[in-house]
Write a protein that holds these residues in place. Structure first.
Motif, short mmCIF file in Angstrom:
data_model
loop_
_atom_site.label_atom_id
_atom_site.label_comp_id
_atom_site.label_asym_id
_atom_site.label_seq_id
_atom_site.Cartn_x
_atom_site.Cartn_y
_atom_site.Cartn_z
N LYS A 11 1.29 -1.16 0.47
CA LYS A 11 -0.38 -0.65 -0.39
C LYS A 11 0.95 0.94 -0.41
N THR A 12 0.30 2.64 -0.65
CA THR A 12 1.11 3.42 -0.51
C THR A 12 0.56 4.14 0.68
N SER A 16 -2.17 6.15 1.17
CA SER A 16 -3.57 6.03 1.50
C SER A 16 -3.78 5.34 2.94
N SER A 52 1.22 9.55 9.08
CA SER A 52 1.59 8.90 7.98
C SER A 52 2.18 8.16 8.71
N ILE A 103 4.89 1.15 -0.32
CA ILE A 103 5.44 2.03 -0.99
C ILE A 103 5.74 3.16 -1.34
N LEU A 104 6.67 3.43 -1.71
CA LEU A 104 7.41 4.80 -1.75
C LEU A 104 7.58 5.29 -3.25
N SER A 105 7.18 6.43 -2.70
CA SER A 105 6.19 7.18 -3.79
C SER A 105 7.40 8.43 -4.21
N SER A 106 8.29 8.66 -2.92
CA SER A 106 9.14 9.79 -3.30
C SER A 106 10.04 9.66 -2.62
N GLU A 107 10.89 11.01 -2.68
CA GLU A 107 12.32 11.12 -2.25
C GLU A 107 11.63 10.91 -0.16
N GLU A 116 9.13 10.54 1.35
CA GLU A 116 9.33 8.95 2.10
C GLU A 116 10.22 7.52 1.60
#
Length: 181
Positions: free
Chosen positions: A6-7, A10, A80, A131-135, A137
């Motif tokens: 999961k992100t 989310s 988060s 799920i890591l979606s950015s620097e 994170e």
């Protein structure tokens, strides 16, 4: 069965609350214990959203009260998932307070709550991967890894039967203490 991921987005959670006189301490500021209660609630909500399980608080790290919170300010807590293990999650929390008259927002606290997912029988439950979606994170995930590594090393060093006091006497002399063994 494939592993579920999961992100971070989310399960991102936020709450806002007006600080009232009943939340204050004897100094007229918002009581730290009340704030910790709100932080525990948002950590639970964020972890439960990610894991889809009831969650319990395993530990609280780095609670720094940076700025006092005044009666009448609106406090916003943002949470988060920063890290996941097999059954645990580290929830990063940021606390901000807004003066409703001026609109000024101040950062009051950041903290990390380790939450463990539990199944219906009370046993630890497996949590989805992250799920890591950015620097940012990725940075938060790596920071959590480093905190975990430091905690394990500290525990190993100071709870060991091999602890040798003499190795620390020079360091202890630098502090405002008197050793009376």
């Amino acid at each position: 069965m494939s592993k579920l991921f999961k992100t971070v987005a989310s399960s991102r959670t936020s709450i806002a609350e007006l600080m009232q006189p009943s939340h204050s301490n004897f100094g007229g500021k918002i009581h730290g214990g009340y704030l910790l209660n709100l932080m525990d609630q948002i950590a639970f909500a964020c972890a439960a959203k990610h894991s889809k399980h009831y969650c319990v608080t395993a530990s609280v790290d780095t609670v720094n009260f940076l700025e006092p919170i005044e009666i009448g300010e609106i406090v916003t807590l943002k949470a988060s998932i920063n890290y996941v293990g097999n059954t645990s999650m580290v929830v990063g929390i940021r606390v901000e307070a807004e003066n409703i008259k001026t609109g000024h927002i101040k950062h009051c606290n950041s903290s990390y709550f380790t939450m463990v997912a539990k199944d219906e029988t009370g046993k630890s439950a497996t949590v989805p991967g992250l799920i890591l979606s950015s620097e940012e994170e990725i940075r938060r995930f790596l920071h959590a890894l480093e905190r975990n590594k430091a905690k394990r090393q500290n525990k190993k060093e100071f709870q060991s039967k091999d602890f040798v006091l003499e190795n620390y006497l020079n360091e202890l002399q630098k502090h405002n203490i008197k050793i009376a063994l």
